[in-house]
Scaffold this active site. Structure first.
Site, short mmCIF file in Angstrom:
data_model
loop_
_atom_site.label_atom_id
_atom_site.label_comp_id
_atom_site.label_asym_id
_atom_site.label_seq_id
_atom_site.Cartn_x
_atom_site.Cartn_y
_atom_site.Cartn_z
N MET A 20 -6.17 -2.57 1.47
CA MET A 20 -6.91 -3.71 2.01
C MET A 20 -6.92 -3.63 3.53
O MET A 20 -5.88 -3.62 4.17
CB MET A 20 -6.28 -5.03 1.54
CG MET A 20 -6.44 -5.27 0.04
SD MET A 20 -5.59 -6.76 -0.55
CE MET A 20 -3.88 -6.18 -0.63
N CYS A 102 -15.94 0.23 -1.11
CA CYS A 102 -16.06 -0.76 -0.05
C CYS A 102 -17.52 -1.07 0.24
O CYS A 102 -18.32 -0.16 0.47
CB CYS A 102 -15.38 -0.27 1.22
SG CYS A 102 -15.45 -1.46 2.58
N HIS A 175 -12.72 -0.94 -9.69
CA HIS A 175 -12.88 -2.36 -9.43
C HIS A 175 -13.96 -2.86 -10.39
O HIS A 175 -15.10 -2.42 -10.32
CB HIS A 175 -13.30 -2.59 -7.98
CG HIS A 175 -13.34 -4.03 -7.58
ND1 HIS A 175 -13.15 -4.44 -6.28
CD2 HIS A 175 -13.55 -5.16 -8.29
CE1 HIS A 175 -13.24 -5.76 -6.22
NE2 HIS A 175 -13.50 -6.21 -7.44
N ASN A 215 -8.91 -2.76 -11.38
CA ASN A 215 -8.74 -3.60 -10.21
C ASN A 215 -9.76 -4.72 -10.30
O ASN A 215 -10.83 -4.55 -10.88
CB ASN A 215 -8.94 -2.76 -8.94
CG ASN A 215 -8.92 -3.55 -7.65
OD1 ASN A 215 -9.80 -3.38 -6.81
ND2 ASN A 215 -7.95 -4.41 -7.48
N GLY A 238 -4.76 -6.73 -5.77
CA GLY A 238 -5.06 -6.84 -4.35
C GLY A 238 -4.53 -8.11 -3.72
O GLY A 238 -3.35 -8.23 -3.42
N ARG A 239 -5.41 -9.10 -3.56
CA ARG A 239 -5.05 -10.29 -2.79
C ARG A 239 -3.86 -11.05 -3.35
O ARG A 239 -3.06 -11.61 -2.60
CB ARG A 239 -6.27 -11.21 -2.67
CG ARG A 239 -7.32 -10.69 -1.69
CD ARG A 239 -8.63 -11.45 -1.82
NE ARG A 239 -9.31 -11.12 -3.06
CZ ARG A 239 -10.34 -11.79 -3.56
NH1 ARG A 239 -10.77 -12.87 -2.94
NH2 ARG A 239 -10.92 -11.41 -4.68
#
Length: 340
Positions: A20, A102, A175, A215, A238-239
């Site tokens: 990230m 991304c 993702h 993800n 992730g977050r």
């Protein structure tokens, strides 16, 4: 013989923390490693041009204590990525990962990131060159989306995976959302496109020889365990791992990797960081460069707001040191109900 760093990266991919930008720097990774000895950690994306043309080798700096840790690269030129991958191998990373997910405008303008989902032949050329450039036991992996813009993921994703697998890729992180390169901001691309976990599970079934990690939208260890039970090889968070690190990583070694359960408290983890913080300060660094990654340590706990406020207010002061964390811990303790 496979090196320990490389073998650890392979085994630890059962649970990983997503790369990230502006978050997973070396200080963040040292903090996350204090919470989990086994989870695979990733660098922020480092562009191949910055390393090869710009000579920004400082971007590869990391502490061996971070291992297992993977380097994520951004780029679209096969030879440039090959040279960057070799630099990553020489720096001791246990995996080199190519970013094909991304959606930011800046990344698109460099013709890499999620836009590469539309160019599977180019991605295949890139990963083949990277594989040729690094030792044979170093995994070269790809992180991608399920598709971009008007692509039909049920058609484009298996075609993409088939192409990169033929080029030698054995591990992918998917993702489970499309990336809309036109019309959505990078922030919106993290939330607005619907999740399709079922499609990623189907890709594992369709490509049984690929190590597939999922993800996107995974916020608890329970969710991670459920996805692993469906046959996926790994889960990348992730977050949630950043904003509530103790909840995700504090129990991960026991619940995901089958290691003995940890008995350390959040305060124990904070104090375990003191030697690293002291060394950083002694080298001329600033306290907030580390503590900004620790703000979520007490997420959901009594005193969490006091912890965040004390660190945020105190860590920016000139000369701030360990006393700021001790004050924050005292405030947490004062706010914690006493069992009777």
């Amino acid at each position: 013989m496979i090196s320990k760093a490389k073998s650890d990266a392979c085994g630890s991919s059962r649970l990983s923390v997503a790369p990230m930008m502006d978050w997973t720097d070396r200080h963040c990774r040292m903090f996350h490693r204090e919470l989990s000895r086994n989870a695979l950690l990733y660098t922020e994306m480092v562009t191949a041009p910055a390393l090869v043309r710009g000579g920004a080798l400082h971007l590869l700096e990391h502490d061996p204590a971070e291992a297992p840790v993977a380097l994520q690269l951004g780029g679209s030129d096969p030879q440039e990525l090959a040279r960057a991958a070799r630099l990553g191998a020489d720096a001791g990373y246990g995996e080199v990962n190519l970013n094909c997910g991304c959606p930011s405008d800046r990344v698109q303008s460099g013709s890499f990131g999620a836009v590469l989902m539309e160019k599977p032949d180019l991605v295949a050329d890139c990963v083949a060159a990277m594989i040729d450039a690094v030792p044979g036991d170093l995994p070269v992996t790809v992180k991608c989306r399920i598709g971009v813009d008007d692509q039909s993921p049920h058609d484009s994703l298996p075609a993409f995976l088939e192409r990169i697998a033929a080029a030698g890729v054995r591990r992918v992180q998917i993702h489970a959302r499309k990336a809309w390169l036109q019309g959505l901001s990078p922030k919106q691309n993290r939330d607005v496109p619907p999740l399709d976990h079922d499609l990623v599970v189907a890709m594992k079934q369709a490509f049984p020889d690929l190590h597939v990690s999922i993800n996107g939208g995974i916020e608890t260890l329970e969710q991670a365990q459920g996805l692993l039970a469906r046959g996926l090889d790994g889960v990348m968070i992730g977050r949630a791992a950043y904003h509530a690190p103790f909840d995700i990583l504090g129990d991960a070694d026991a619940r995901i990797f089958g290691r003995p359960a940890q008995t350390r408290t959040r305060a124990d983890v904070a104090r375990a960081m003191y030697p690293y913080i002291d060394a950083h300060l002694g080298a001329g660094g600033r306290l907030n460069q580390i503590t900004r990654h620790m703000l979520g340590l007490f997420a959901g706990q009594p005193g969490a707001r006091h912890w965040r406020r004390t660190l945020s207010d105190g860590s920016h002061r000139a000369g701030a040191g360990i006393e700021v964390l001790e004050e924050a811990l005292r405030r947490v303790a004062d706010a914690t109900p006493v069992a009777v």
